[in-house]
Design an enzyme around this catalytic site. Structure first.
Site, PDB file in Angstrom:
ATOM      1  N   GLY A 164       5.630   5.331  -5.441  1.00  0.00           N
ATOM      2  CA  GLY A 164       6.459   5.840  -4.655  1.00  0.00           C
ATOM      3  C   GLY A 164       6.191   5.710  -3.139  1.00  0.00           C
ATOM      4  O   GLY A 164       6.993   6.659  -2.163  1.00  0.00           O
ATOM      5  N   ASP A 177      -2.750  -2.524  -7.332  1.00  0.00           N
ATOM      6  CA  ASP A 177      -3.399  -2.958  -5.841  1.00  0.00           C
ATOM      7  C   ASP A 177      -4.736  -1.986  -5.627  1.00  0.00           C
ATOM      8  O   ASP A 177      -4.677  -1.611  -4.369  1.00  0.00           O
ATOM      9  CB  ASP A 177      -2.348  -2.990  -4.899  1.00  0.00           C
ATOM     10  CG  ASP A 177      -2.663  -3.866  -3.822  1.00  0.00           C
ATOM     11  OD1 ASP A 177      -3.799  -4.758  -3.814  1.00  0.00           O
ATOM     12  OD2 ASP A 177      -2.273  -3.701  -2.566  1.00  0.00           O
TER      13      ASP A 177
END
Length: 390
Positions: A251, A277
């Site tokens: 988000g 990530d």
């Protein structure tokens, strides 16, 4: 695990279908089958899950660090073990330690560590992801520009030779600094080639997909965008059905509406799958760390340089699945596939990310609220929220 075991739960998701009041049969670190609990063979020990659901373990193809370890700083078996152990606490049972743009020396150390970790069968280690250094400076993000450079013959030779025995191999490159011929050579050597950190035009992306690139690294981030007259790398990836796309669904990296548009646009056989990530702070309370000589700040769910540039993500895979269900409004089964089945398919490992006959016994026990009870790798419990017994 020496004795065949039946893991029982109210629901078991096999990566495709949900089974009610079922048992997951495991023998010799592999799944045998899923049966109704009433049909479990007598020679299988029964283990009643304290959670409500058993699902495939998560597969994360982009993990820069965890547990306080950054792979660039610790390209060793010990560093890999720390990262894998940290992410097992959040449901990841198979991951690719990811080396961010660095020197050739660090790359070679990472390849050696990958070979040693594979030989040692480090729990949770799936292979390596080399993200750079052959990227575009224009789309470098938080990568250190001093190390970004074209791939030369020596680089290619080292990568082809280093591919052997590291497990799965994924490499992110940009057309600006790698030729189509080099992509063909990497693909032939067994590397999964992904395009990322690139400002290329769609026509270039299409050509590189034809040359063997099969993925796109963190869709939308650090790449040319989809516009009305130039589709860019984003448009090319969404328009090329066989190409898989990693997505940081926190988000923050990508707007919710943008993610929904991409999910509606992408078609089989390629899929959009989740990547974290993640950086070294995952699983710790660290608020700052060093990346390439620069301080990265951890604030309000973001990891950034001093100028606000995003530098990886501050999210784990279990949280990403919950976010996908609660905010993206994805059906639970799809969110689970995006964290397990789809990334396993993208990297070409059919024994991961699902719980069918012959698959690795990597699974999670979850509660109805999608909180994690325990993580199992190869039939062995690697993490639990509280002690539990058979």
């Amino acid at each position: 695990m020496t004795q065949p075991t039946a893991f029982c739960a109210d629901q078991i998701f096999d990566g495709n279908s949900m089974h009610e009041q079922a048992a997951l049969l495991v023998r010799d670190e592999q799944v045998v089958e899923i049966l109704p609990q009433s049909s479990v063979p007598s020679h299988f020990r029964q283990w009643q899950s304290t959670g409500d659901m058993i699902v495939p373990g998560f597969v994360d193809l982009q993990v820069n660090g965890g547990g306080g370890a950054l792979f660039n700083d610790e390209p060793t078996v010990a560093g890999i073990e720390t990262i894998c152990s940290a992410h097992a606490r959040f449901g990841t049972t198979a991951l690719l330690p990811t080396l961010i743009t660095d020197s050739a020396n660090v790359r070679d150390r990472a390849l050696a560590a990958g070979r040693d970790a594979s030989a040692a069968k480090v729990a949770g280690y799936l292979g390596l992801h080399l993200e750079g250094p052959h990227l575009s400076v224009a789309r470098k993000g938080a990568h250190v520009s001093d190390f970004i450079r074209p791939m030369d013959a020596e680089d290619l030779s080292a990568l082809v030779a280093g591919r052997d025995q590291i497990g799965c191999g994924l490499i992110t490159v940009a057309p600006e600094n790698v030729s189509a011929e080099q992509v063909r050579a990497l693909s032939k050597a067994g590397w999964n080639v992904s395009l990322g950190h690139s400002n290329c035009k769609a026509a270039d992306a299409f050509a590189y997909f034809a040359a063997g690139a099969s993925m796109v690294t963190h869709l939308f981030n650090a790449m040319s965008q989809l516009t009305n007259r130039e589709p860019g790398l984003v448009g090319a990836a969404l328009a090329t059905d066989p190409v898989y796309c990693g997505l940081i669904a926190d988000g923050i990296h990508v707007d919710i509406a943008t993610m929904k548009v991409a999910l509606r646009a992408k078609r089989d056989p390629g899929q959009i799958f989740f990547v974290t990530d993640a950086m070294s702070p995952t699983g710790t309370d660290v608020t700052e760390f060093i990346l390439g000589g620069r301080t990265i700040y951890r604030r309000d769910g973001r990891l950034t340089l001093a100028d606000g540039t995003l530098a990886g993500a501050d999210i784990d895979m279990m949280s990403m699945v919950r976010h996908a269900v609660n905010v993206l409004d994805l059906p639970l089964e799809i969110a689970l596939r995006m964290a397990s089945t789809y990334p396993a398919d993208a990297i070409g490992v059919p024994t991961k990310g699902r719980l069918g006959d012959g698959c690795d016994a990597d699974f999670l026990m979850l509660n109805k609220d999608l909180s994690l009870q325990s993580t199992w790798i190869a039939g062995q419990r690697r993490y639990e929220t509280e002690p539990q017994g058979a």
